[in-house]
Design an enzyme around this catalytic site. Structure first.
Site, short mmCIF file in Angstrom:
data_model
loop_
_atom_site.label_atom_id
_atom_site.label_comp_id
_atom_site.label_asym_id
_atom_site.label_seq_id
_atom_site.Cartn_x
_atom_site.Cartn_y
_atom_site.Cartn_z
N ALA A 269 4.38 -7.43 3.86
CA ALA A 269 3.44 -7.77 2.79
C ALA A 269 4.14 -7.63 1.45
CB ALA A 269 2.23 -6.85 2.84
N GLY B 154 -5.51 1.79 4.94
CA GLY B 154 -5.81 1.28 3.59
C GLY B 154 -6.89 0.21 3.64
N ILE C 224 -6.80 -3.23 3.10
CA ILE C 224 -6.53 -4.42 3.93
C ILE C 224 -6.22 -3.99 5.37
CG2 ILE C 224 -5.06 -6.45 4.26
CD1 ILE C 224 -4.54 -6.43 1.22
N TYR D 227 7.49 -2.50 -9.70
CA TYR D 227 6.78 -2.88 -8.47
C TYR D 227 7.23 -4.28 -8.01
CZ TYR D 227 2.90 -3.96 -5.31
OH TYR D 227 2.15 -4.32 -4.22
N LYS E 273 9.31 -5.21 -4.65
CA LYS E 273 8.78 -6.18 -3.67
C LYS E 273 9.75 -7.36 -3.49
CE LYS E 273 4.96 -4.46 -2.07
NZ LYS E 273 4.80 -4.23 -0.62
N ASN F 141 -0.07 7.59 5.74
CA ASN F 141 0.04 8.98 5.26
C ASN F 141 -1.23 9.42 4.53
OD1 ASN F 141 0.23 7.69 2.83
ND2 ASN F 141 2.19 8.57 2.22
N THR G 97 8.96 4.53 -2.05
CA THR G 97 8.07 4.14 -0.95
C THR G 97 8.23 2.66 -0.64
OG1 THR G 97 6.50 5.81 -1.65
CG2 THR G 97 5.65 4.09 -0.19
#
Ligand code: UDP
Length: 324
Positions: free
Chosen positions: A117, A10, A12, A149, A153, A32, A95
């Site tokens: 993260a 990705g 970062i 989200y 997190k 993935n 995910t």
């Protein structure tokens, strides 16, 4: 040392992989290639100590195997971007929760260090001028899936801290604020690469809502530096850190800044949230980190000025659009 980076293809992750290889570390990337891309890591293929495994963080046995092979893990793999989260909410929740669960469980069995993260999204609707790590999280209703989200997190953070408390797993949680720079794509709604691409093509620069909402943008290199320093600081273990830049700008000012910096003829076009996102979208008005804990712990904080960040993104997008 050998370091596993989930989501290492990705935006970062690929910068982090490059930096760690430059430092002489070995790196395994697990990705993935859903939002990450082969292009990001093709420059690393063939470098000594680099390996890329195409697979999912939701694959428990694969995660176990890779965590076992490495000294520590930097877990970045996630479904990110408001647009993606709203388009595919259940996929994003799975995910973001199962992936972290797998990484933490593998690290717990093997007592390996993990950097998790997280995101400034966890602060939710809080209207504070700047956010401290111990502040309350003020999230919206579960019926508005925009918050899923942040909720996922926040759960990841709780799980990491619980593993640390109960099983002495060395975990570090980083709440990343708006990170930007070369290789970030506007495809998932991220504002700076989107504005730069629009400006370079003299298309309207699309500002959502009033444009009075503000953000603080950090250069990806500074975020990478912060993560590298954190994983090497024993005092950071068991702690949560804001990671970002605290230079604040409204989205209206950002649009004008990008238009000036590119010398573009673009008009600045206001779009209502309802035209862009599902009905009932709720915006965070401000999102500014307090960085004193980070700076005290690692002797560093992200400081690259916005002007330099914008220049770096313009240079990359000009090359990508063959406008050099
Ligand atoms: N935004 C915008 N135009 C765009 C994309 C984003 O005005 O084309 C706004 C978005 O509504 C938010 C800010 O820019 O207020 C930052 O958006 P981004 O998705 O980059 O990050 P966020 O802070 O929302 O996670």
């Amino acid at each position: 040392m050998k370091i596993l980076i989930t989501g290492g293809a990705g935006f970062i992750g690929s910068h982090l992989a490059q930096r760690l290889l430059d430092d002489g570390e070995d790196v395994i990337v697990l990705d993935n290639l859903s939002t990450g891309c082969q292009d990001n890591i093709s420059r690393l293929e063939g470098r000594k100590g680099f390996e890329c495994v195409v697979g999912s963080v939701r694959d428990q046995s694969l995660v176990y195997e890779l965590v076992e092979q490495c000294d520590n893990t930097i877990h970045l793999a996630a479904a990110v971007g408001v647009k993606l989260v709203l388009d595919r909410p259940s996929h994003s929740i799975h995910t973001n929760v199962n992936g972290t669960e797998n990484v933490l469980h593998a690290a717990a069995v093997q007592k390996k260090l993990v950097f998790i993260a997280s995101s400034s999204e966890v602060y939710g609707k809080s209207a504070q001028p700047s956010f401290n790590e111990t502040d309350d999280l003020i999230l919206g209703s579960t019926s508005n899936l925009r918050w899923s989200y942040a909720i996922a997190k926040a759960l990841d953070e709780c799980l990491a801290l619980a593993y640390n408390q109960e099983n002495r797993v060395p975990v570090i949680v980083g709440r990343l604020f708006n990170t930007t720079g070369p290789r970030q794509t506007g495809r998932y709604g991220m504002v700076l690469p989107g504005f730069v691409t629009q400006a370079l093509q003299d298309q309207p620069i699309t500002v959502y809502g009033t444009g009075e909402q503000s953000r603080c943008f950090a250069h990806v290199y500074d975020i990478v530096e912060s993560i590298v320093r954190l994983i090497n600081k024993p005092e950071a273990v068991g702690q949560v850190f804001n990671i970002g830049n605290d230079e604040e700008i409204s989205i209206n000012d950002l649009a004008e800044f990008v238009r000036d910096a590119t010398g573009s003829q673009s008009e600045i076009q206001k779009l209502a949230y309802g035209d862009v996102y599902a009905a009932g979208f709720e915006e965070m008005q401000r999102r500014k980190p307090s960085l004193s804990k980070l700076e005290k712990t690692i002797g560093y904080r992200p400081r690259t000025p916005l002007a330099k960040i914008v220049d770096d993104v313009i240079e990359e997008k000009r090359a990508a659009l063959n406008l050099l």
